[in-house]
Motif scaffolding. Structure first.
Motif, short mmCIF file in Angstrom:
data_model
loop_
_atom_site.label_atom_id
_atom_site.label_comp_id
_atom_site.label_asym_id
_atom_site.label_seq_id
_atom_site.Cartn_x
_atom_site.Cartn_y
_atom_site.Cartn_z
N THR A 56 0.81 -1.23 0.00
CA THR A 56 0.00 0.00 0.00
C THR A 56 0.84 1.28 0.00
O THR A 56 0.31 2.38 0.09
CB THR A 56 -0.97 0.03 1.20
N THR A 86 -13.04 4.47 -0.57
CA THR A 86 -12.32 3.23 -0.86
C THR A 86 -11.01 3.55 -1.57
O THR A 86 -10.83 4.64 -2.10
CB THR A 86 -13.14 2.31 -1.80
N GLN A 87 -10.15 2.56 -1.59
CA GLN A 87 -8.92 2.64 -2.37
C GLN A 87 -8.54 1.23 -2.78
O GLN A 87 -8.48 0.34 -1.94
CB GLN A 87 -7.80 3.29 -1.58
N GLU A 88 -8.32 1.06 -4.07
CA GLU A 88 -7.93 -0.24 -4.61
C GLU A 88 -6.66 -0.06 -5.43
O GLU A 88 -6.50 0.95 -6.11
CB GLU A 88 -9.03 -0.79 -5.52
N PHE A 89 -5.78 -1.05 -5.37
CA PHE A 89 -4.52 -1.00 -6.10
C PHE A 89 -4.44 -2.13 -7.12
O PHE A 89 -4.90 -3.23 -6.86
CB PHE A 89 -3.33 -1.15 -5.14
N ASN A 90 -3.82 -1.82 -8.24
CA ASN A 90 -3.40 -2.82 -9.21
C ASN A 90 -1.90 -2.65 -9.37
O ASN A 90 -1.43 -1.52 -9.54
CB ASN A 90 -4.09 -2.63 -10.58
N TYR A 91 -1.17 -3.76 -9.31
CA TYR A 91 0.29 -3.72 -9.38
C TYR A 91 0.78 -4.35 -10.68
O TYR A 91 0.31 -5.40 -11.07
CB TYR A 91 0.90 -4.45 -8.18
N GLU A 124 -8.15 8.28 -10.35
CA GLU A 124 -7.21 7.22 -10.70
C GLU A 124 -5.81 7.80 -10.64
O GLU A 124 -5.53 8.80 -11.28
CB GLU A 124 -7.48 6.66 -12.09
N ALA A 138 -3.91 3.19 -8.68
CA ALA A 138 -4.84 3.17 -7.56
C ALA A 138 -6.13 3.86 -7.98
O ALA A 138 -6.09 4.90 -8.64
CB ALA A 138 -4.25 3.88 -6.35
N SER A 139 -7.23 3.27 -7.60
CA SER A 139 -8.54 3.90 -7.76
C SER A 139 -8.96 4.35 -6.38
O SER A 139 -9.01 3.55 -5.44
CB SER A 139 -9.54 2.90 -8.35
N VAL A 140 -9.24 5.64 -6.25
CA VAL A 140 -9.58 6.24 -4.96
C VAL A 140 -10.97 6.85 -5.07
O VAL A 140 -11.24 7.62 -5.99
CB VAL A 140 -8.57 7.35 -4.58
N THR A 141 -11.83 6.50 -4.13
CA THR A 141 -13.16 7.09 -4.11
C THR A 141 -13.33 7.92 -2.85
O THR A 141 -13.13 7.42 -1.73
CB THR A 141 -14.26 5.99 -4.16
#
Length: 147
Positions: A56, A86-91, A124, A138-141
């Protein structure tokens, strides 16, 4: 209601040097005990070129920009009514100590729920290393309360 014409706005990119001390501090602050995150010899023995960034870690890079949460100014938000949703990550690769990461952000979407009482701002963020390789996204809402 928030200005949906701002969807697609790209914020000014900025660069951040990833330092060993910062990675060690981050690892300790999240309670990470795997030695690859705090001992460079252990990291190299495990096949890394230097200390790797914990998963993270890119979130902390967002705070290094010229302005904290520039979307606040763009949309004229009252910070007291903003929540981190929310927060999602793609690596796509591994960030290491010694890398210089370029952080780029785009306002991807704005939508509402509960008859406009809550609005959602989707950002994004992209993290690209000094070799032009995309390391993560990262997608942050953010949630904005209108009532």
């Amino acid at each position: 209601m928030l200005d949906k014409t701002k969807i697609g706005h790209q914020f000014e990119s900025f660069k951040v040097d990833v330092e060993k001390g910062r990675l060690k501090f981050f690892a300790k602050s999240i309670g990470e005990t795997n030695p690859i995150y705090i001992d460079e010899e252990a990291a190299i023995a495990a096949g890394y070129k230097s200390l790797p960034a914990p998963p993270t870690f890119p979130f902390s890079l967002d705070m290094e920009g010229p302005e904290l949460l520039p979307v606040i100014g763009l949309l004229n938000l009252d910070i007291g009514r903003v929540l981190h949703g929310t927060q999602e990550f793609n690596y796509f690769g591994q960030i290491h100590a010694g890398d210089t990461i370029t952080v780029s952000s785009e306002l991807k979407n704005i939508f509402d729920k509960k008859g406009g009482a809550l609005e959602f701002v989707v950002m994004e963020n992209s993290y690209t290393n000094q070799d032009g390789e995309l390391m993560a996204q990262a997608s942050v809402t953010l949630v904005y309360r209108n009532v």
